[in-house]
Enzyme design. Structure first.
Site, PDB file in Angstrom:
ATOM      1  N   VAL A  71       1.786  -1.939  16.158  1.00  0.00           N
ATOM      2  CA  VAL A  71       0.722  -2.457  15.308  1.00  0.00           C
ATOM      3  C   VAL A  71      -0.325  -1.380  15.091  1.00  0.00           C
ATOM      4  O   VAL A  71      -0.674  -0.646  16.018  1.00  0.00           O
ATOM      5  CB  VAL A  71       0.045  -3.685  15.978  1.00  0.00           C
ATOM      6  CG1 VAL A  71      -1.071  -4.233  15.120  1.00  0.00           C
ATOM      7  CG2 VAL A  71       1.066  -4.757  16.323  1.00  0.00           C
ATOM      8  N   CYS A  72      -0.837  -1.292  13.869  1.00  0.00           N
ATOM      9  CA  CYS A  72      -2.003  -0.461  13.570  1.00  0.00           C
ATOM     10  C   CYS A  72      -2.796  -1.185  12.491  1.00  0.00           C
ATOM     11  O   CYS A  72      -2.628  -2.385  12.306  1.00  0.00           O
ATOM     12  CB  CYS A  72      -1.609   0.959  13.145  1.00  0.00           C
ATOM     13  SG  CYS A  72      -0.761   1.064  11.564  1.00  0.00           S
ATOM     14  N   ARG A  73      -3.628  -0.493  11.777  1.00  0.00           N
ATOM     15  CA  ARG A  73      -4.456  -1.153  10.766  1.00  0.00           C
ATOM     16  C   ARG A  73      -3.620  -1.610   9.581  1.00  0.00           C
ATOM     17  O   ARG A  73      -3.725  -2.733   9.141  1.00  0.00           O
ATOM     18  CB  ARG A  73      -5.565  -0.209  10.301  1.00  0.00           C
ATOM     19  CG  ARG A  73      -6.460  -0.834   9.249  1.00  0.00           C
ATOM     20  CD  ARG A  73      -7.572   0.117   8.812  1.00  0.00           C
ATOM     21  NE  ARG A  73      -8.394  -0.517   7.814  1.00  0.00           N
ATOM     22  CZ  ARG A  73      -8.102  -0.532   6.521  1.00  0.00           C
ATOM     23  NH1 ARG A  73      -6.997   0.037   6.087  1.00  0.00           N
ATOM     24  NH2 ARG A  73      -8.907  -1.128   5.662  1.00  0.00           N
ATOM     25  N   GLY A  75      -0.079  -0.139   9.002  1.00  0.00           N
ATOM     26  CA  GLY A  75       1.345   0.124   9.212  1.00  0.00           C
ATOM     27  C   GLY A  75       1.710   1.594   9.251  1.00  0.00           C
ATOM     28  O   GLY A  75       2.773   1.958   9.737  1.00  0.00           O
ATOM     29  N   MET A 100      -2.797  -4.936  11.111  1.00  0.00           N
ATOM     30  CA  MET A 100      -3.840  -5.919  11.429  1.00  0.00           C
ATOM     31  C   MET A 100      -4.460  -6.526  10.180  1.00  0.00           C
ATOM     32  O   MET A 100      -4.889  -7.675  10.197  1.00  0.00           O
ATOM     33  CB  MET A 100      -4.935  -5.291  12.297  1.00  0.00           C
ATOM     34  CG  MET A 100      -4.569  -5.121  13.752  1.00  0.00           C
ATOM     35  SD  MET A 100      -4.173  -6.679  14.604  1.00  0.00           S
ATOM     36  CE  MET A 100      -5.729  -7.545  14.543  1.00  0.00           C
TER      37      MET A 100
END
Length: 194
Positions: A71-73, A75, A100
């Site tokens: 997971v990141c902001r 992708g 996210m």
């Protein structure tokens, strides 16, 4: 119990919500900065910033024996983490589609902390400010506008390569780092959940 998660495929927020609903879903590794993670993250996620993950992927590998969702902001960083872990030999990797941003837009559960600006917003502020100031000063001082042109070229390069030197530099600031992620603590938590 592991879920059937195959390598190099995305996972929508709705599907991930279903997988983690009973608590036996995949491991969630959030590869954003500690500052971003503290602002908002998926409950049960482990914060392993991308640089830390790359540096300690061999150590992590021994404790990620089940399905992993990165997971990141948005992708992009999660895709880089997926590549690093796949190169180290970890199967069963997925990236949360839309990161996210998509998770929150889907109304999925989020653990919230102190609000902080995400890296993309910080980059827009710094780059925009430099372009604005050099544009105004360039009216009086010939050639200063070229600094703004260089920033524009850097942003274009960042978009084309899906990398951002300014974002990488900003991620090193104390505001974004917060307390450094202690890889031993993360590994102990992964071991305890096994």
């Amino acid at each position: 119990m592991t879920t059937d998660v195959s390598h190099t495929t995305g996972l929508t927020p709705a599907v991930l919500q279903g997988l983690i609903k009973d608590g036996a879903g995949p491991r969630l590794l959030d590869v954003r900065t500690p500052g971003e993670f503290r602002t908002a993250h998926i409950p049960g996620a482990y914060n392993v910033p991308l640089d830390t993950l790359r540096e300690h992927r061999a150590e992590l590998l021994a404790h990620l024996d089940q399905d992993v969702v990165l997971v990141c902001r948005s992708g992009a960083r999660a895709s880089k983490a997926e590549q690093a872990l796949a190169e180290a030999g970890l199967p069963n990797l997925r990236v949360l589609d839309g990161g996210m941003m998509a998770w929150e837009m889907a109304g999925a559960p989020v653990t919230r902390g102190e609000a902080r600006w995400d890296l993309e917003r910080q980059v827009r502020l710094i780059a925009g400010s430099i372009v604005l100031v050099t544009g105004v000063v360039g009216v009086l001082v010939p050639g200063v506008h070229l600094i703004g042109t260089a920033i524009g070229a850097g942003l274009t390069f960042a978009a084309l390569t899906n990398t951002c030197a300014m974002g990488m530099l900003l991620s090193k600031l104390p505001y974004n780092r917060g307390p450094r992620t202690d890889i031993r603590t993360v590994i102990a938590s992964l071991r305890d959940r096994s």
